[in-house]
Design a protein around this motif. Structure first.
Motif, PDB file in Angstrom:
ATOM      1  N   TYR A 105      37.774  41.871  44.516  1.00 44.36           N
ATOM      2  CA  TYR A 105      38.385  41.710  45.836  1.00 44.36           C
ATOM      3  C   TYR A 105      37.866  40.445  46.521  1.00 44.36           C
ATOM      4  O   TYR A 105      36.750  39.999  46.261  1.00 44.36           O
ATOM      5  CB  TYR A 105      38.051  42.915  46.718  1.00 44.36           C
ATOM      6  CG  TYR A 105      38.638  44.221  46.224  1.00 44.36           C
ATOM      7  CD1 TYR A 105      39.893  44.649  46.648  1.00 44.36           C
ATOM      8  CD2 TYR A 105      37.922  45.031  45.348  1.00 44.36           C
ATOM      9  CE1 TYR A 105      40.426  45.846  46.201  1.00 44.36           C
ATOM     10  CE2 TYR A 105      38.446  46.227  44.896  1.00 44.36           C
ATOM     11  CZ  TYR A 105      39.701  46.630  45.327  1.00 44.36           C
ATOM     12  OH  TYR A 105      40.223  47.824  44.878  1.00 44.36           O
ATOM     13  N   ARG A 106      38.696  39.923  47.405  1.00 43.31           N
ATOM     14  CA  ARG A 106      38.278  38.826  48.278  1.00 43.31           C
ATOM     15  C   ARG A 106      38.910  39.052  49.642  1.00 43.31           C
ATOM     16  O   ARG A 106      40.124  39.323  49.731  1.00 43.31           O
ATOM     17  CB  ARG A 106      38.728  37.468  47.723  1.00 43.31           C
ATOM     18  CG  ARG A 106      38.061  36.284  48.441  1.00 43.31           C
ATOM     19  CD  ARG A 106      38.547  34.967  47.884  1.00 43.31           C
ATOM     20  NE  ARG A 106      39.851  34.601  48.435  1.00 43.31           N
ATOM     21  CZ  ARG A 106      40.750  33.868  47.787  1.00 43.31           C
ATOM     22  NH1 ARG A 106      40.511  33.448  46.559  1.00 43.31           N
ATOM     23  NH2 ARG A 106      41.896  33.557  48.359  1.00 43.31           N
ATOM     24  N   ASP A 107      38.096  38.970  50.679  1.00 41.64           N
ATOM     25  CA  ASP A 107      38.580  39.206  52.041  1.00 41.64           C
ATOM     26  C   ASP A 107      39.288  40.549  52.175  1.00 41.64           C
ATOM     27  O   ASP A 107      40.250  40.696  52.940  1.00 41.64           O
ATOM     28  CB  ASP A 107      39.534  38.084  52.482  1.00 41.64           C
ATOM     29  CG  ASP A 107      38.853  36.721  52.484  1.00 41.64           C
ATOM     30  OD1 ASP A 107      37.629  36.678  52.738  1.00 41.64           O
ATOM     31  OD2 ASP A 107      39.538  35.716  52.215  1.00 41.64           O
ATOM     32  N   GLY A 108      38.814  41.545  51.395  1.00 37.85           N
ATOM     33  CA  GLY A 108      39.333  42.901  51.533  1.00 37.85           C
ATOM     34  C   GLY A 108      40.538  43.242  50.700  1.00 37.85           C
ATOM     35  O   GLY A 108      41.008  44.382  50.728  1.00 37.85           O
ATOM     36  N   PHE A 109      41.086  42.264  49.920  1.00 39.82           N
ATOM     37  CA  PHE A 109      42.277  42.523  49.126  1.00 39.82           C
ATOM     38  C   PHE A 109      42.036  42.164  47.650  1.00 39.82           C
ATOM     39  O   PHE A 109      41.199  41.323  47.335  1.00 39.82           O
ATOM     40  CB  PHE A 109      43.471  41.726  49.649  1.00 39.82           C
ATOM     41  CG  PHE A 109      44.032  42.260  50.935  1.00 39.82           C
ATOM     42  CD1 PHE A 109      44.969  43.279  50.947  1.00 39.82           C
ATOM     43  CD2 PHE A 109      43.609  41.740  52.153  1.00 39.82           C
ATOM     44  CE1 PHE A 109      45.477  43.782  52.128  1.00 39.82           C
ATOM     45  CE2 PHE A 109      44.109  42.227  53.347  1.00 39.82           C
ATOM     46  CZ  PHE A 109      45.049  43.252  53.334  1.00 39.82           C
ATOM     47  N   ALA A 110      42.802  42.802  46.788  1.00 39.10           N
ATOM     48  CA  ALA A 110      42.661  42.585  45.355  1.00 39.10           C
ATOM     49  C   ALA A 110      42.913  41.117  45.010  1.00 39.10           C
ATOM     50  O   ALA A 110      43.927  40.538  45.385  1.00 39.10           O
ATOM     51  CB  ALA A 110      43.624  43.474  44.589  1.00 39.10           C
ATOM     52  N   GLN A 111      41.975  40.540  44.274  1.00 38.24           N
ATOM     53  CA  GLN A 111      42.061  39.125  43.912  1.00 38.24           C
ATOM     54  C   GLN A 111      42.422  38.931  42.445  1.00 38.24           C
ATOM     55  O   GLN A 111      43.210  38.060  42.099  1.00 38.24           O
ATOM     56  CB  GLN A 111      40.727  38.434  44.206  1.00 38.24           C
ATOM     57  CG  GLN A 111      40.670  36.976  43.792  1.00 38.24           C
ATOM     58  CD  GLN A 111      39.301  36.366  44.015  1.00 38.24           C
ATOM     59  OE1 GLN A 111      38.309  37.079  44.162  1.00 38.24           O
ATOM     60  NE2 GLN A 111      39.225  35.051  44.059  1.00 38.24           N
ATOM     61  N   LEU A 112      41.824  39.733  41.568  1.00 34.47           N
ATOM     62  CA  LEU A 112      42.133  39.654  40.144  1.00 34.47           C
ATOM     63  C   LEU A 112      41.866  41.006  39.497  1.00 34.47           C
ATOM     64  O   LEU A 112      41.146  41.845  40.037  1.00 34.47           O
ATOM     65  CB  LEU A 112      41.356  38.533  39.450  1.00 34.47           C
ATOM     66  CG  LEU A 112      39.826  38.599  39.361  1.00 34.47           C
ATOM     67  CD1 LEU A 112      39.359  39.463  38.191  1.00 34.47           C
ATOM     68  CD2 LEU A 112      39.241  37.197  39.213  1.00 34.47           C
ATOM     69  N   LEU A 113      42.456  41.180  38.319  1.00 35.42           N
ATOM     70  CA  LEU A 113      42.302  42.422  37.564  1.00 35.42           C
ATOM     71  C   LEU A 113      41.588  42.137  36.256  1.00 35.42           C
ATOM     72  O   LEU A 113      41.771  41.081  35.646  1.00 35.42           O
ATOM     73  CB  LEU A 113      43.674  43.033  37.244  1.00 35.42           C
ATOM     74  CG  LEU A 113      44.657  43.212  38.394  1.00 35.42           C
ATOM     75  CD1 LEU A 113      45.975  43.752  37.848  1.00 35.42           C
ATOM     76  CD2 LEU A 113      44.091  44.130  39.451  1.00 35.42           C
ATOM     77  N   ARG A 114      40.792  43.102  35.820  1.00 36.61           N
ATOM     78  CA  ARG A 114      40.237  43.087  34.473  1.00 36.61           C
ATOM     79  C   ARG A 114      40.924  44.200  33.700  1.00 36.61           C
ATOM     80  O   ARG A 114      40.897  45.350  34.128  1.00 36.61           O
ATOM     81  CB  ARG A 114      38.722  43.302  34.499  1.00 36.61           C
ATOM     82  CG  ARG A 114      37.961  42.181  35.173  1.00 36.61           C
ATOM     83  CD  ARG A 114      36.463  42.456  35.233  1.00 36.61           C
ATOM     84  NE  ARG A 114      35.765  41.396  35.956  1.00 36.61           N
ATOM     85  CZ  ARG A 114      35.655  41.362  37.281  1.00 36.61           C
ATOM     86  NH1 ARG A 114      36.169  42.344  38.017  1.00 36.61           N
ATOM     87  NH2 ARG A 114      35.025  40.364  37.868  1.00 36.61           N
ATOM     88  N   LEU A 115      41.544  43.853  32.591  1.00 36.55           N
ATOM     89  CA  LEU A 115      42.321  44.834  31.846  1.00 36.55           C
ATOM     90  C   LEU A 115      41.403  45.644  30.935  1.00 36.55           C
ATOM     91  O   LEU A 115      40.874  45.109  29.945  1.00 36.55           O
ATOM     92  CB  LEU A 115      43.410  44.136  31.030  1.00 36.55           C
ATOM     93  CG  LEU A 115      44.395  43.293  31.852  1.00 36.55           C
ATOM     94  CD1 LEU A 115      45.445  42.678  30.941  1.00 36.55           C
ATOM     95  CD2 LEU A 115      45.050  44.117  32.951  1.00 36.55           C
ATOM     96  N   PRO A 116      41.195  46.922  31.237  1.00 37.22           N
ATOM     97  CA  PRO A 116      40.226  47.729  30.473  1.00 37.22           C
ATOM     98  C   PRO A 116      40.656  48.026  29.047  1.00 37.22           C
ATOM     99  O   PRO A 116      39.839  48.446  28.237  1.00 37.22           O
ATOM    100  CB  PRO A 116      40.120  49.016  31.302  1.00 37.22           C
ATOM    101  CG  PRO A 116      41.401  49.092  32.050  1.00 37.22           C
ATOM    102  CD  PRO A 116      41.794  47.678  32.350  1.00 37.22           C
ATOM    103  N   ALA A 117      41.930  47.803  28.720  1.00 39.77           N
ATOM    104  CA  ALA A 117      42.401  48.090  27.364  1.00 39.77           C
ATOM    105  C   ALA A 117      41.717  47.203  26.327  1.00 39.77           C
ATOM    106  O   ALA A 117      41.575  47.590  25.170  1.00 39.77           O
ATOM    107  CB  ALA A 117      43.916  47.911  27.287  1.00 39.77           C
ATOM    108  N   TYR A 118      41.288  46.013  26.760  1.00 42.82           N
ATOM    109  CA  TYR A 118      40.614  45.097  25.833  1.00 42.82           C
ATOM    110  C   TYR A 118      39.123  45.412  25.870  1.00 42.82           C
ATOM    111  O   TYR A 118      38.357  44.810  26.629  1.00 42.82           O
ATOM    112  CB  TYR A 118      40.877  43.650  26.243  1.00 42.82           C
ATOM    113  CG  TYR A 118      42.328  43.248  26.165  1.00 42.82           C
ATOM    114  CD1 TYR A 118      42.851  42.683  25.000  1.00 42.82           C
ATOM    115  CD2 TYR A 118      43.172  43.446  27.250  1.00 42.82           C
ATOM    116  CE1 TYR A 118      44.184  42.309  24.931  1.00 42.82           C
ATOM    117  CE2 TYR A 118      44.518  43.077  27.182  1.00 42.82           C
ATOM    118  CZ  TYR A 118      45.010  42.513  26.025  1.00 42.82           C
ATOM    119  OH  TYR A 118      46.331  42.148  25.955  1.00 42.82           O
TER     120      TYR A 118
END
Length: 224
Positions: free
Chosen positions: A151-164
């Protein structure tokens, strides 16, 4: 003041609908319902009802219709479903957050959590409450999957894909046009696995990219 909820990098469509569903590993039909809403037959009255969209900013038509923010919202919904939280709990919680608390991008908020049975929200008094009924929660259990979101400034910034599982793969609208990217290399997953698909030896591809064979195998299997 511009936030990630209004930043063009996060709100401009950069994915096709099927592509977005594949990235977050959600059923395409489910993603379509989240994106555009759907009709349903009410059991008691026998009449047709309407469930509004859960994702924000998805355009109609073909081509690039899904922005990163909607992709992230879909990722969070699918994560909730995978820990056993039913849509009958998810949808009312999102509606409450939007209508009563005034959070249009409710699913992207850093204050959003789950205990595996309910959607929770940290209010202005720093209390954790059940969104559906506003009751306080005293035994806080935050699901591991939320650690997949930065998160950045309270909002989602990037995702990490757990499937990998063997290698960190991220989705960031500011890197490689939001395509799944091998974090430590900065290159698209597709750029790596396409060479294997073309018939190059696994060991050669792994050496060229500085990957362990297990990391390359994870990319190839999950990107198939």
């Amino acid at each position: 003041m511009q936030t990630l909820a209004t930043d063009p990098a996060y709100t401009t469509p950069i994915y096709g609908q099927g592509e977005a569903a594949q990235i977050i590993q959600a059923p395409p039909t489910s993603f379509a319902r989240w994106a555009h809403g759907h009709r349903f037959k009410q059991r008691t009255a026998g009449e047709w009802g309407w469930s509004p969209p859960l994702l924000t900013g998805v355009k109609d038509g073909r081509g690039y219709t899904v922005p990163f923010n909607a992709l992230a919202e879909g990722f969070i919904i699918e994560s909730f479903r995978r820990v056993g939280l039913p849509m009958a709990r998810i949808r009312p919680a999102v509606e409450v957050l939007r209508e009563e608390i005034g959070l249009e991008n409710a699913l992207l908020s850093e204050r959003l959590m789950t205990d595996g049975a309910e959607i929770l929200y940290r209010n202005g008094e720093d209390e954790l409450v059940v969104v559906r009924n506003h009751q306080g929660v005293f035994n806080e259990v935050v699901a591991e999957f939320l650690k997949s979101i930065s998160y950045r400034d309270g909002f989602a910034q990037l995702l990490r894909l757990p499937a990998y599982e063997s290698v960190e793969v991220i989705v960031d609208p500011n890197r490689n046009s939001g395509q799944p990217t091998v974090a430590k290399l900065g290159v698209r997953v597709e750029d790596v696995v396409s060479r294997v698909r073309a018939g190059e030896a696994m060991d050669e591809v792994a050496e060229d990219f500085g990957l362990q064979r297990s990391e390359l195998r994870s990319l190839v299997l999950r990107a198939a």
